[in-house]
Design an enzyme around this catalytic site. Structure first.
Site, mmCIF file in Angstrom:
data_model
loop_
_atom_site.group_PDB
_atom_site.id
_atom_site.type_symbol
_atom_site.label_atom_id
_atom_site.label_comp_id
_atom_site.label_asym_id
_atom_site.label_seq_id
_atom_site.Cartn_x
_atom_site.Cartn_y
_atom_site.Cartn_z
ATOM 1 C CG HIS A 1 17.147 -23.219 10.813
ATOM 2 N ND1 HIS A 1 18.510 -23.116 10.618
ATOM 3 C CD2 HIS A 1 16.934 -22.731 12.059
ATOM 4 C CE1 HIS A 1 19.080 -22.577 11.666
ATOM 5 N NE2 HIS A 1 18.142 -22.338 12.575
ATOM 6 C CG ASP B 1 19.583 -24.488 17.972
ATOM 7 O OD1 ASP B 1 18.717 -23.639 18.221
ATOM 8 O OD2 ASP B 1 20.801 -24.230 18.018
#
Length: 518
Positions: A95, A392
Site C-alpha cells: 500500500h 510490507d
C-alpha cells in the site's frame, strides 16, 4: 506451541520496536529502502546487477523509503526482445503512504489531512476523475467485508494507518506507468472479462484504496460491472494453506535473534534513554510506542519532529532530533544485514510466501497452456492481469523467498511484477539438444518445452521497475548468453513446486511445514 496471536502480543511487549511480523494478520513495520531502476540501455533485457551500499546513509535511505512522488521514474516493465508476445502480468504491491500506526506519547499527532483534493500537493492528473469513479463503486462486486470499507480516505485529521493523498498519488502513478508500459502489447482486450482482471486485497482500507488507485491508473474509467474485488483475510495471502507450524517456529527464532541484536546495541539504548528523558517517559514505554513509525511520517511529509514543553515531572522538554532518528534507522539497516547472514528469515519467508507463489505459478502455467497449439481458450479466458494489494509484511518475505537478498525493505507503494512472455515462432524450432543444454544450465531437468510450460514460454520478475530476474534463485544460474535471453517458465515452476524447499531440506510445502525436526 503458542498461537500466532499470542506470540504477537508477547513479542510486542518484549521487543518494543516492532520490526517484523508476528502474525499473518499483523500490521507491518516501517523499515528500509528500495531497489532503484538502473536506467540503462538493455538490448538483451538483462539489468546491470544491483549491489547494496555496504554502509548506506540512514537519512538518505529513509527518504527513499518515503517514495515521495515528485520525480520521474524509470520502469522496465514491458521491455522484451523483438517480437515476443506478452501473455500475462501478475502484480503484488505494498500500500502507499499511510498515517502512523503508533503515536508517540505526550506529543501532538502529525497534522495531515487524509481527504483528497486535486488542488493539494502532491496531486495527479487523474486524481479528480479517480475520486468521481470511486463514488460509483457500488456497481462492483466486493467479497466479504470489503463492501463496508471506504473506497477513499476521508478524514480531515487522519486516523491511525489511514492512506494519505500521497499514498493515492503513488499508486495512480504506478498504474499509469504500467499502462504506458503495456499499452503497445495490448495485454487486455477492450472487452476484458471478469476473470481476466483479478483484484485481491487484505481487509484494510489502505490496501483496498491503494489497489483501486493502481487499477484506475492502469484501466482509467474501468467498467465496475465487470470487476470483482476478492478478500484475502491473511496478510500472507495464503488462502486455505495458512496452517504451517514450522513457519511459526522460524519466525519465533528470528524474533529472538532480532531482540538479541537490538539489546546489544549500546548506542541505540542510549538514544532511547535520551528520547524518553526529553518526553518524560520510561524508556520501555517509548520503545513500545515505536517512535520510528511516527518519525518517518514527519520526515516523509516535511514536518518538524515532535516537541514537548519543559516542566514535566519526568521530562526535560525539547524536541526529538534527526540524529536520534538516524541511530534507530542505522540499527534497522544493520539488522537487515544480520538477518540475511543468519538465514532464519529466509526459512520463514519460503513457508510464508509459498501459497502465493504457487497460485502465481498455476496462473502463469494455465495462461501458457492456453496458447499451446490446437488448444481452445476457456470461456471467459484466463487471469491476464492480477493485482494483489498487500503490506510490507507480505512483500518483504516474497523478495526473500525469491532470493532477492540485496533488495532492501519495501518502500511505500513498492511493486513486484511477474511477466509471462511467449517467444516468436521463428525461435521455437531451436534444436532439442540446444534447449536441453539451456535447461541443464538453468537447473531444469528434462525437456520442458512440451505442454506450454517451457520451450517458448518465459518469465520476468521486476521490483520497482528494475528487472531482477537473473538475481532470483531460480534463474541466477541461467545461461544469459543462450539463444533465449529470458528465464524459462519451467525454471519458475520447478522452483515453486520443489526447489524452493531445498533451503529447508524438504521436498514440498507440507513436508516443510509438518516434518518434526530434532
Amino acid at each position: 506451541m503458542l498461537s500466532f496471536a499470542h506470540t504477537h502480543l508477547i513479542l510486542l511487549f518484549l521487543f518494543t520496536v516492532h520490526l517484523i511480523p508476528t502474525t499473518p494478520m499483523g500490521e507491518e513495520r516501517p523499515s528500509q529502502g528500495q531497489v532503484q531502476g538502473q536506467g540503462k540501455s538493455r538490448k538483451r533485457v538483462i539489468p546491470v546487477p544491483h549491489t547494496e551500499d555496504p554502509d548506506p546513509d540512514p537519512i538518505s535511505e529513509a527518504y527513499g523509503y518515503c517514495n515521495t512522488p515528485n520525480r520521474s521514474e524509470q520502469a522496465w516493465e514491458g521491455h522484451s526482445p523483438v517480437d515476443y508476445k506478452l501473455l500475462s502480468v501478475q502484480v503484488m504491491i505494498r500500500h502507499g503512504d499511510r498515517y502512523p500506526l503508533y503515536a508517540i506519547p505526550k506529543t501532538k499527532r502529525p497534522a495531515i489531512d487524509c481527504t483528497l483534493s486535486p488542488k493539494r500537493k502532491p496531486s495527479h492528473p487523474q486524481l479528480k476523475s479517480f475520486i468521481g469513479h470511486m463514488a460509483q463503486g457500488g456497481h462492483g462486486r466486493w467479497e466479504g467485508t470489503l463492501s463496508s470499507l471506504p473506497r477513499l480516505p476521508n478524514h480531515s485529521a487522519c486516523e491511525m494507518g489511514e492512506l494519505t493523498q500521497t499514498g493515492v498519488v503513488q499508486h495512480l502513478r504506478n498504474g499509469q506507468l504500467l499502462r504506458q508500459a503495456y499499452k503497445r502489447h495490448k495485454l487486455l482486450p477492450p472487452d476484458w472479462s471478469t476473470k481476466q482482471v483479478w483484484v485481491e486485497t487484505t481487509g484494510r482500507s489502505r490496501t483496498l484504496q491503494s489497489g483501486m488507485a493502481l487499477l484506475y491508473g492502469f484501466l482509467p474509467d474501468f467498467d465496475w460491472s465487470r470487476l470483482t474485488v476478492h478478500h484475502q483475510w491473511s496478510t500472507l495471502f495464503c488462502g486455505s494453506a495458512c496452517d504451517c507450524p514450522a513457519r511459526n517456529r522460524y519466525l519465533e527464532e528470528e524474533q529472538r535473534r532480532q531482540y538479541r541484536l537490538r539489546v546489544a546495541d549500546t548506542e541505540l539504548e542510549r538514544t532511547y534513554a535520551d528520547m524518553a528523558r526529553t518526553l518524560g517517559l520510561p524508556p520501555r514505554q517509548l520503545r513500545a510506542a515505536n517512535p520510528i513509525d511516527s518519525l518517518l511520517c514527519h520526515l516523509c511529509h516535511g514536518l518538524s519532529f515532535p516537541c514537548v514543553a519543559a516542566g514535566s515531572a519526568l521530562g526535560s522538554g525539547g524536541c526529538l532530533t534527526l540524529a536520534q532518528f538516524a541511530v534507530i534507522r542505522r540499527q534497522q539497516l544493520e539488522d537487515e544485514v544480520d538477518r540475511r547472514r543468519v538465514g532464519l528469515y529466509r526459512c520463514y519467508a519460503v513457508l510464508a510466501t509459498h501459497p502465493y507463489l504457487n497460485r502465481t505459478a498455476n496462473r502463469l502455467e494455465r495462461v501458457a497452456k492456453a496458447y499451446a497449439p490446437g488448444r481452445k481458450p476457456r470461456a471467459g479466458g484466463e487471469e491476464v492481469f492480477t493485482l494483489s494489494s498487500a503490506h510490507d509484511v507480505t512483500v518483504a518475505p516474497l523478495l526473500s523467498a525469491l532470493g532477492l537478498e540485496e533488495a532492501l525493505f519495501p518502500r511505500f507503494a513498492a511493486r513486484v511484477v511477474f511477466e509471462l512472455w511467449k517467444s516468436p515462432h521463428a525461435t521455437q524450432g531451436q534444436r532439442k539438444g540446444q534447449r536441453q543444454s539451456q535447461n541443464k544450465a538453468s537447473g531444469v531437468k528434462g525437456d520442458r518445452s512440451k505442454g506450454g510450460n517451457g520451450g517458448d514460454m518465459f518469465v520476468r520478475v521486476l521490483y520497482n521497475g528494475e528487472d531482477v530476474t537473473f538475481h532470483t534463485t531460480f534463474c541466477r544460474s541461467h545461461d544469459s548468453h543462450a539463444t533465449q535471453p529470458l528465464c524459462p517458465l519451467g525454471n519458475f515452476l520447478s522452483f515453486v513446486r520443489k526447489d524452493m524447499f531445498n533451503v529447508l531440506n524438504a521436498t514440498s510445502y507440507h513436508d516443510a511445514c509438518y516434518r518434526r525436526t530434532g
